[in-house]
Design a protein around this motif. Structure first.
Motif, PDB file in Angstrom:
ATOM      1  N   GLU A  26       0.975  -1.151  -0.111  1.00 38.35           N
ATOM      2  CA  GLU A  26       0.056   0.027   0.060  1.00 38.35           C
ATOM      3  C   GLU A  26       0.685   1.263   0.153  1.00 38.35           C
ATOM      4  OE1 GLU A  26      -3.180   0.295   2.866  1.00 38.35           O
ATOM      5  OE2 GLU A  26      -3.781  -1.880   2.593  1.00 38.35           O
ATOM      6  N   HIS A  28       0.266   5.577   0.443  1.00 34.94           N
ATOM      7  CA  HIS A  28      -0.673   6.676   0.601  1.00 34.94           C
ATOM      8  C   HIS A  28       0.145   7.944   0.765  1.00 34.94           C
ATOM      9  CE1 HIS A  28      -3.766   3.626   2.028  1.00 34.94           C
ATOM     10  NE2 HIS A  28      -2.757   3.087   2.271  1.00 34.94           N
ATOM     11  N   GLU A  30      -0.559  11.761   2.200  1.00 36.77           N
ATOM     12  CA  GLU A  30      -1.093  12.839   2.952  1.00 36.77           C
ATOM     13  C   GLU A  30      -0.732  14.127   2.683  1.00 36.77           C
ATOM     14  OE1 GLU A  30      -2.049  13.700   7.719  1.00 36.77           O
ATOM     15  OE2 GLU A  30      -0.545  12.291   7.062  1.00 36.77           O
ATOM     16  N   ARG A 234      -3.873  11.213   7.717  1.00 35.03           N
ATOM     17  CA  ARG A 234      -3.766   9.976   7.113  1.00 35.03           C
ATOM     18  C   ARG A 234      -2.789   8.907   7.655  1.00 35.03           C
ATOM     19  NH1 ARG A 234      -4.545   8.747   1.502  1.00 35.03           N
ATOM     20  NH2 ARG A 234      -6.106  10.484   1.816  1.00 35.03           N
ATOM     21  N   ILE A 238      -4.258   5.294   9.228  1.00 36.62           N
ATOM     22  CA  ILE A 238      -3.775   4.249   8.844  1.00 36.62           C
ATOM     23  C   ILE A 238      -3.139   3.297  10.221  1.00 36.62           C
ATOM     24  CG2 ILE A 238      -1.857   2.774   7.673  1.00 36.62           C
ATOM     25  CD1 ILE A 238      -2.201   5.023   5.610  1.00 36.62           C
ATOM     26  N   ASP A 359      -4.671   1.945  -5.226  1.00 40.49           N
ATOM     27  CA  ASP A 359      -5.915   2.271  -4.724  1.00 40.49           C
ATOM     28  C   ASP A 359      -6.872   2.592  -6.182  1.00 40.49           C
ATOM     29  OD1 ASP A 359      -7.773   2.651  -2.789  1.00 40.49           O
ATOM     30  OD2 ASP A 359      -7.034   4.719  -2.364  1.00 40.49           O
ATOM     31  N   MET A 417      -3.857   6.374  -6.903  1.00 44.45           N
ATOM     32  CA  MET A 417      -2.499   6.725  -6.663  1.00 44.45           C
ATOM     33  C   MET A 417      -1.788   6.595  -8.095  1.00 44.45           C
ATOM     34  SD  MET A 417       0.067   7.576  -4.601  1.00 44.45           S
ATOM     35  CE  MET A 417      -0.665   7.374  -3.150  1.00 44.45           C
TER      36      MET A 417
END
Length: 516
Positions: A26, A28, A30, A234, A238, A359, A417
């Motif tokens: 994953e 991510h 932010e 974020r 998580i 994502d 993403m």
């Protein structure tokens, strides 16, 4: 399974990488500038009612009005509107709902024009972040999430995660929550609550009640279209959702973020505080842990698999398409079916990872290699479901069609993403053309004139491609010797195989690059 979280903090926000057994699963981002995060609550103003869509467009301060459908109002929306009017007029002083008389639930098959009107104020929660040209998707069925429970105002229902299978544990959790929850509040008990004691659940619930009190306090004076209550960042989200004893390390590269993460982990799981570590190496944190290389190899149109097969991933406005190719995996006719099955299994594992990593949401169509045996198709379908079991996004997988296609729908709450893995050519700077090679030495000598005569640098080094180094040093009376007589100093020439053919750089006596 060993899990690690790598957090790359910068002035613009943070990039968070989740690794399982050293493999990136994953990613991510932010961003500090992102004001519309899933879970944020705004005081929305109804701008337009659309009876044909049974929906309304709501002003929450975004450049485009947000979308609120009737089915996302929530059954207790009338109670929420009533509370909002009373709080803003000063007629309701309590911060909880002990003295509040809830309104009746709305009809599931009703019309939005019977509930909302243009100009009305209603608190709304971001259900889906702005994506592409669309504004945020909203819900007025408010909920405030914690680590163990979720608080739902205007409800009396206690719901328990279906992943908690034990009837004894479900009964225990229900009794615990019933004894501590406030009046007119419902509670959703999350999976991580399993085995937790009264003290932990009560602390989590009290934190959520405190957030609700903050919401009611701010609701009194907040301007329409402004944020009333923000979701945690974020990074903390998580950690709240996935932190468990499987985590071995959390690495952070910046002191203030390190303190923030350490404090939050101590708050939600004190026994894991020691796994938070500050990255102190000189090289960037993602490079040190091999994340950069994995990002470059796993994003992009083509994704190579270990056995020689590869995936081609295409994105359109309506859906995502993934094509599975056997590549250089060859097989004779006798084991062609088995070969296709093995390639498809290998691809299914990577596809499950790619969906989480990028994502990807909405509709995903996967074209696997054709298999003739029904048992193989069934086993592939079951294998794909098992691989996607750890995916926290809601998803549905349909069995293979007669054309061998598998359709997947996956919840999309924020933009996909997307990372550009191709790099601009250092020789042509993306133009596709380069300066004539016959002028290369002229360019080098023009820079000599500037560096040696105008900047008065001494003992400089010219770094070039090995072919160019050989050209400069060839012959009895080399070009390097000519430079010595011309500039009255010896210029070192070094080669670097990583350089493009016409690329060159100058370095000072301290081995620092001279910027031109």
């Amino acid at each position: 399974m060993i899990k690690e979280l790598i957090i790359d903090s910068s002035p613009n926000g943070a990039t968070i990488a989740l690794l399982q057994d050293k493999q990136l699963v994953e990613l991510h981002k932010e961003q500090i500038t992102n004001n519309y995060t899933v879970g944020d609550i705004y005081l929305g103003r109804i701008k337009k009612i659309m009876p044909s869509l049974n929906a309304a467009f709501v002003d929450v301060g975004y450049e485009k009005d947000a979308f609120l459908h009737y089915l996302d109002l929530g059954p207790q929306v009338q109670s929420l509107i009533k509370l909002t009017k009373q709080v803003r007029s000063g007629g309701y002083q309590s911060k909880l709902l002990d003295n509040f008389k809830p309104e009746a639930d709305i009809n599931k098959g009703g019309k939005i024009s019977d509930v909302l009107s243009k100009g009305a104020l209603v608190p709304v929660q971001i259900a889906k972040e702005p994506i592409s040209t669309k504004g945020p998707r909203l819900s007025s069925d408010l909920s405030i999430a914690g680590r163990y429970v979720v608080l739902v105002p205007f409800s009396e229902v206690i719901s328990i995660s279906k992943k908690i299978k034990s009837n004894t544990e479900r009964t225990r959790l229900r009794k615990v929550v019933e004894s501590i929850k406030p009046t007119h509040f419902g509670v959703i008990i999350r999976t991580v609550s399993e085995g937790k004691g009264v003290q932990e659940l009560q602390k989590d619930l009290l934190d959520l009640i405190s957030k609700w009190e903050t919401f009611v306090t701010k609701l009194h004076g907040v301007e329409p279209a402004k944020k009333v209550l923000g979701e945690i960042g974020r990074t903390s989200t998580i950690l709240r959702d996935i932190l468990n004893p499987d985590f071995q390390h959390i690495y952070v590269n910046e002191q203030s973020m390190y303190e923030e993460v350490r404090s939050y982990v101590h708050e939600i799981s004190p026994d894991l505080e020691g796994i938070v570590r500050l990255h102190k190496h000189k090289e960037p944190i993602f490079e040190h842990h091999g994340v950069d290389k994995q990002i470059k190899s796993t994003f992009g149109k083509t994704v190579n698999l270990a056995g020689g097969a590869y995936l081609v991933i295409e994105h359109t406005e309506a859906l995502h398409v993934i094509d599975v190719n056997s590549g250089n995996r060859t097989a004779n006719k006798e084991n062609q079916e088995d070969n296709a099955y093995q390639v498809n299994k290998e691809a299914a594992k990577e596809i499950a990872r790619q969906l989480r990593l990028r994502d990807m949401g909405g509709i995903v169509v996967v074209d696997f290699i054709d298999m003739h045996k029904p048992t193989n198709r069934k086993e592939l379908f079951d294998y794909l479901k098992a691989q996607m079991a750890d995916d926290r996004a809601k998803h549905t997988i349909l069995p293979p069609s007669k054309f061998g296609l598998i359709q997947i729908t996956r919840q999309r709450v924020r933009p996909e993403m997307n990372i550009v893995t191709s790099e601009v050519c250092p020789t042509c700077n993306g133009t596709g053309t380069i300066r004539p090679t016959i002028l290369l030495m002229d360019d080098v000598e023009n820079n000599f004139n500037y560096i040696l005569e105008e900047q008065n640098e001494k003992n400089i080094t010219l770094c070039v491609h090995p072919y160019i180094e050989a050209y400069i040093k060839k012959g009895l009376f080399t070009r390097q010797m000519k430079w010595y007589f011309k500039y009255n100093q010896w210029i070192k020439v070094k080669s670097n195989p990583a350089y493009q053919l016409t690329e060159f750089k100058f370095f000072s006596a301290k081995d620092e690059e001279i910027k031109l």
